[in-house]
Design a protein around this motif. Structure first.
Motif, PDB file in Angstrom:
ATOM      1  N   ALA A   7       0.877  -1.173   0.000  1.00 18.82           N
ATOM      2  CA  ALA A   7       0.000   0.000   0.000  1.00 18.82           C
ATOM      3  C   ALA A   7       0.911   1.218   0.000  1.00 18.82           C
ATOM      4  O   ALA A   7       1.961   1.219   0.645  1.00 18.82           O
ATOM      5  N   ALA A   8       0.500   2.269  -0.729  1.00 20.80           N
ATOM      6  CA  ALA A   8       1.399   3.413  -0.878  1.00 20.80           C
ATOM      7  C   ALA A   8       0.655   4.713  -1.128  1.00 20.80           C
ATOM      8  O   ALA A   8      -0.510   4.732  -1.506  1.00 20.80           O
ATOM      9  N   VAL A   9       1.404   5.799  -0.922  1.00 26.71           N
ATOM     10  CA  VAL A   9       1.022   7.147  -1.342  1.00 26.71           C
ATOM     11  C   VAL A   9       1.993   7.508  -2.461  1.00 26.71           C
ATOM     12  O   VAL A   9       3.207   7.334  -2.311  1.00 26.71           O
ATOM     13  N   LEU A  10       1.459   7.977  -3.577  1.00 26.24           N
ATOM     14  CA  LEU A  10       2.287   8.348  -4.727  1.00 26.24           C
ATOM     15  C   LEU A  10       2.366   9.865  -4.846  1.00 26.24           C
ATOM     16  O   LEU A  10       1.338  10.545  -4.755  1.00 26.24           O
ATOM     17  N   PRO A  11       3.565  10.405  -5.076  1.00 26.37           N
ATOM     18  CA  PRO A  11       3.660  11.857  -5.251  1.00 26.37           C
ATOM     19  C   PRO A  11       3.088  12.255  -6.617  1.00 26.37           C
ATOM     20  O   PRO A  11       3.190  11.487  -7.574  1.00 26.37           O
ATOM     21  N   PRO A  12       2.505  13.443  -6.717  1.00 23.81           N
ATOM     22  CA  PRO A  12       1.971  13.885  -7.999  1.00 23.81           C
ATOM     23  C   PRO A  12       3.103  14.276  -8.949  1.00 23.81           C
ATOM     24  O   PRO A  12       4.244  14.503  -8.521  1.00 23.81           O
ATOM     25  N   PRO A  13       2.811  14.380 -10.250  1.00 21.27           N
ATOM     26  CA  PRO A  13       3.849  14.711 -11.235  1.00 21.27           C
ATOM     27  C   PRO A  13       4.636  15.977 -10.909  1.00 21.27           C
ATOM     28  O   PRO A  13       5.854  16.008 -11.090  1.00 21.27           O
ATOM     29  N   ARG A  14       3.981  17.000 -10.412  1.00 21.49           N
ATOM     30  CA  ARG A  14       4.680  18.265 -10.126  1.00 21.49           C
ATOM     31  C   ARG A  14       5.760  18.070  -9.057  1.00 21.49           C
ATOM     32  O   ARG A  14       6.881  18.553  -9.188  1.00 21.49           O
ATOM     33  N   ALA A  15       5.440  17.342  -7.992  1.00 21.66           N
ATOM     34  CA  ALA A  15       6.424  17.080  -6.941  1.00 21.66           C
ATOM     35  C   ALA A  15       7.547  16.197  -7.481  1.00 21.66           C
ATOM     36  O   ALA A  15       8.716  16.393  -7.138  1.00 21.66           O
ATOM     37  N   HIS A  44       7.603   6.392  -4.424  1.00 17.89           N
ATOM     38  CA  HIS A  44       6.391   6.187  -3.640  1.00 17.89           C
ATOM     39  C   HIS A  44       6.744   6.181  -2.161  1.00 17.89           C
ATOM     40  O   HIS A  44       7.893   5.959  -1.787  1.00 17.89           O
ATOM     41  N   PHE A  45       5.754   6.418  -1.342  1.00 17.22           N
ATOM     42  CA  PHE A  45       5.868   6.264   0.105  1.00 17.22           C
ATOM     43  C   PHE A  45       5.157   4.965   0.458  1.00 17.22           C
ATOM     44  O   PHE A  45       3.933   4.888   0.375  1.00 17.22           O
ATOM     45  N   THR A  46       5.916   3.941   0.810  1.00 19.83           N
ATOM     46  CA  THR A  46       5.302   2.672   1.198  1.00 19.83           C
ATOM     47  C   THR A  46       4.627   2.849   2.553  1.00 19.83           C
ATOM     48  O   THR A  46       5.233   3.348   3.498  1.00 19.83           O
ATOM     49  N   LEU A  47       3.376   2.445   2.642  1.00 18.52           N
ATOM     50  CA  LEU A  47       2.628   2.482   3.898  1.00 18.52           C
ATOM     51  C   LEU A  47       2.637   1.117   4.571  1.00 18.52           C
ATOM     52  O   LEU A  47       2.760   1.024   5.794  1.00 18.52           O
ATOM     53  N   ALA A  48       2.482   0.059   3.764  1.00 23.29           N
ATOM     54  CA  ALA A  48       2.447  -1.302   4.294  1.00 23.29           C
ATOM     55  C   ALA A  48       2.957  -2.251   3.218  1.00 23.29           C
ATOM     56  O   ALA A  48       2.329  -2.372   2.167  1.00 23.29           O
ATOM     57  N   PHE A  49       4.090  -2.899   3.474  1.00 22.01           N
ATOM     58  CA  PHE A  49       4.620  -3.881   2.532  1.00 22.01           C
ATOM     59  C   PHE A  49       4.030  -5.237   2.870  1.00 22.01           C
ATOM     60  O   PHE A  49       4.102  -5.697   4.007  1.00 22.01           O
ATOM     61  N   MET A  50       3.438  -5.881   1.876  1.00 26.23           N
ATOM     62  CA  MET A  50       2.727  -7.139   2.105  1.00 26.23           C
ATOM     63  C   MET A  50       3.449  -8.351   1.542  1.00 26.23           C
ATOM     64  O   MET A  50       3.073  -9.483   1.838  1.00 26.23           O
ATOM     65  N   THR A 130      12.552   6.306  -1.329  1.00 28.91           N
ATOM     66  CA  THR A 130      13.926   5.924  -1.660  1.00 28.91           C
ATOM     67  C   THR A 130      14.303   6.481  -3.031  1.00 28.91           C
ATOM     68  O   THR A 130      13.575   6.296  -4.004  1.00 28.91           O
ATOM     69  N   VAL A 131      15.445   7.176  -3.082  1.00 26.13           N
ATOM     70  CA  VAL A 131      15.894   7.769  -4.347  1.00 26.13           C
ATOM     71  C   VAL A 131      17.159   7.118  -4.894  1.00 26.13           C
ATOM     72  O   VAL A 131      17.460   7.252  -6.081  1.00 26.13           O
ATOM     73  N   ALA A 132      17.921   6.400  -4.047  1.00 28.63           N
ATOM     74  CA  ALA A 132      19.125   5.716  -4.531  1.00 28.63           C
ATOM     75  C   ALA A 132      19.510   4.606  -3.568  1.00 28.63           C
ATOM     76  O   ALA A 132      19.221   4.688  -2.368  1.00 28.63           O
ATOM     77  N   ARG A 133      20.157   3.595  -4.121  1.00 29.33           N
ATOM     78  CA  ARG A 133      20.688   2.493  -3.318  1.00 29.33           C
ATOM     79  C   ARG A 133      22.149   2.289  -3.705  1.00 29.33           C
ATOM     80  O   ARG A 133      22.518   2.465  -4.859  1.00 29.33           O
ATOM     81  N   ALA A 134      22.932   1.888  -2.722  1.00 27.59           N
ATOM     82  CA  ALA A 134      24.346   1.617  -2.966  1.00 27.59           C
ATOM     83  C   ALA A 134      24.558   0.114  -3.046  1.00 27.59           C
ATOM     84  O   ALA A 134      23.962  -0.646  -2.280  1.00 27.59           O
ATOM     85  N   CYS A 161      -3.188   3.849  -2.532  1.00 24.59           N
ATOM     86  CA  CYS A 161      -2.953   2.981  -3.687  1.00 24.59           C
ATOM     87  C   CYS A 161      -2.459   1.605  -3.260  1.00 24.59           C
ATOM     88  O   CYS A 161      -1.645   1.489  -2.340  1.00 24.59           O
ATOM     89  N   LEU A 162      -2.951   0.591  -3.940  1.00 24.60           N
ATOM     90  CA  LEU A 162      -2.415  -0.756  -3.813  1.00 24.60           C
ATOM     91  C   LEU A 162      -1.536  -0.961  -5.038  1.00 24.60           C
ATOM     92  O   LEU A 162      -2.010  -0.847  -6.182  1.00 24.60           O
ATOM     93  N   VAL A 163      -0.252  -1.226  -4.809  1.00 20.97           N
ATOM     94  CA  VAL A 163       0.722  -1.273  -5.897  1.00 20.97           C
ATOM     95  C   VAL A 163       1.337  -2.664  -5.995  1.00 20.97           C
ATOM     96  O   VAL A 163       1.668  -3.285  -4.982  1.00 20.97           O
ATOM     97  N   ARG A 164       1.487  -3.116  -7.227  1.00 18.57           N
ATOM     98  CA  ARG A 164       2.167  -4.382  -7.502  1.00 18.57           C
ATOM     99  C   ARG A 164       3.597  -4.069  -7.894  1.00 18.57           C
ATOM    100  O   ARG A 164       3.852  -3.190  -8.717  1.00 18.57           O
ATOM    101  N   SER A 165       4.522  -4.818  -7.313  1.00 18.88           N
ATOM    102  CA  SER A 165       5.943  -4.664  -7.598  1.00 18.88           C
ATOM    103  C   SER A 165       6.401  -5.862  -8.413  1.00 18.88           C
ATOM    104  O   SER A 165       6.244  -7.000  -7.983  1.00 18.88           O
TER     105      SER A 165
END
Length: 191
Positions: A7-15, A44-50, A130-134, A161-165
């Motif tokens: 479950a997530a919150v998605l930022p709008p295009p402008r942000a 995205h901002f993950t709210l709950a990873f299932m 998350t914007v980058a991973r090492a 939003c319910l998002v599929r990864s």
């Protein structure tokens, strides 16, 4: 069949555009080529990873997430600042009604649990994108410091939003996870 869901919150295009502009400057910092930068489609901002969820649980999960959304008023949010988790993940934070975002995260977790989905042990919710991973231990402090003064314009979070990864194909260089919104529910107007 199973799907990897969260479950997530998605930022709008402008942000997202504002964030992309700031990250463009970070990519010029020393060592930035050693980071795997996430793309706009993955922000995205993950709210709950299932995790992996059986298709048979989807109808009840959808119903419960819909109720969680219906009980949570829309709220203002903006991208703000940055930080890192250890030496492997760089993130951008959130500012606004953090208490309402935490409540939406708790309700999303509860919806998953009541559906019969095993979710990670509860720990305090920290909104981050998350914007980058090492790939290896990296000093991410200069990047977090460069993000410290970043602040996007505010927007109204009005959907859960319910998002599929879809995980990247192993062995394919540069491959990134792909995300698709399975369903979304409106948050009621707080007025």
């Amino acid at each position: 069949m199973r799907m990897r869901l969260f479950a997530a919150v998605l930022p709008p295009p402008r942000a997202a555009e504002e964030l992309a502009e700031v990250l463009g400057g970070l990519r010029d910092l020393p060592g930035a080529t050693g980071l795997r930068w996430t793309g706009r489609a993955g922000w995205h901002f993950t709210l709950a990873f299932m995790g992996e969820v059986d298709d048979g649980l989807l109808p009840e999960l959808r119903e419960r997430l819909g109720r969680a959304a219906h009980r949570t008023p829309a709220f203002p949010l903006r991208l703000r600042g940055g930080g890192h988790f250890g030496r492997r993940a760089l993130w951008v934070g959130a500012d606004g009604e953090a208490a309402t975002m935490r409540l939406l995260a708790e309700r999303s977790l509860a919806a998953a649990r009541r559906t019969g989905i095993t979710v990670d042990a509860h720990r305090p919710y920290t909104p981050h994108l998350t914007v980058a991973r090492a790939r290896e231990d990296t000093d991410l402090r200069p990047y977090a410091e460069a993000l410290r003064s970043f602040e996007s314009l505010s927007w109204q979070v009005d959907r859960l939003c319910l998002v599929r990864s879809n995980l990247p194909v192993r062995g394919v260089r540069g491959e990134q996870p792909r995300y698709e919104t399975v369903e979304s529910w409106p948050l009621p107007d707080p007025g």
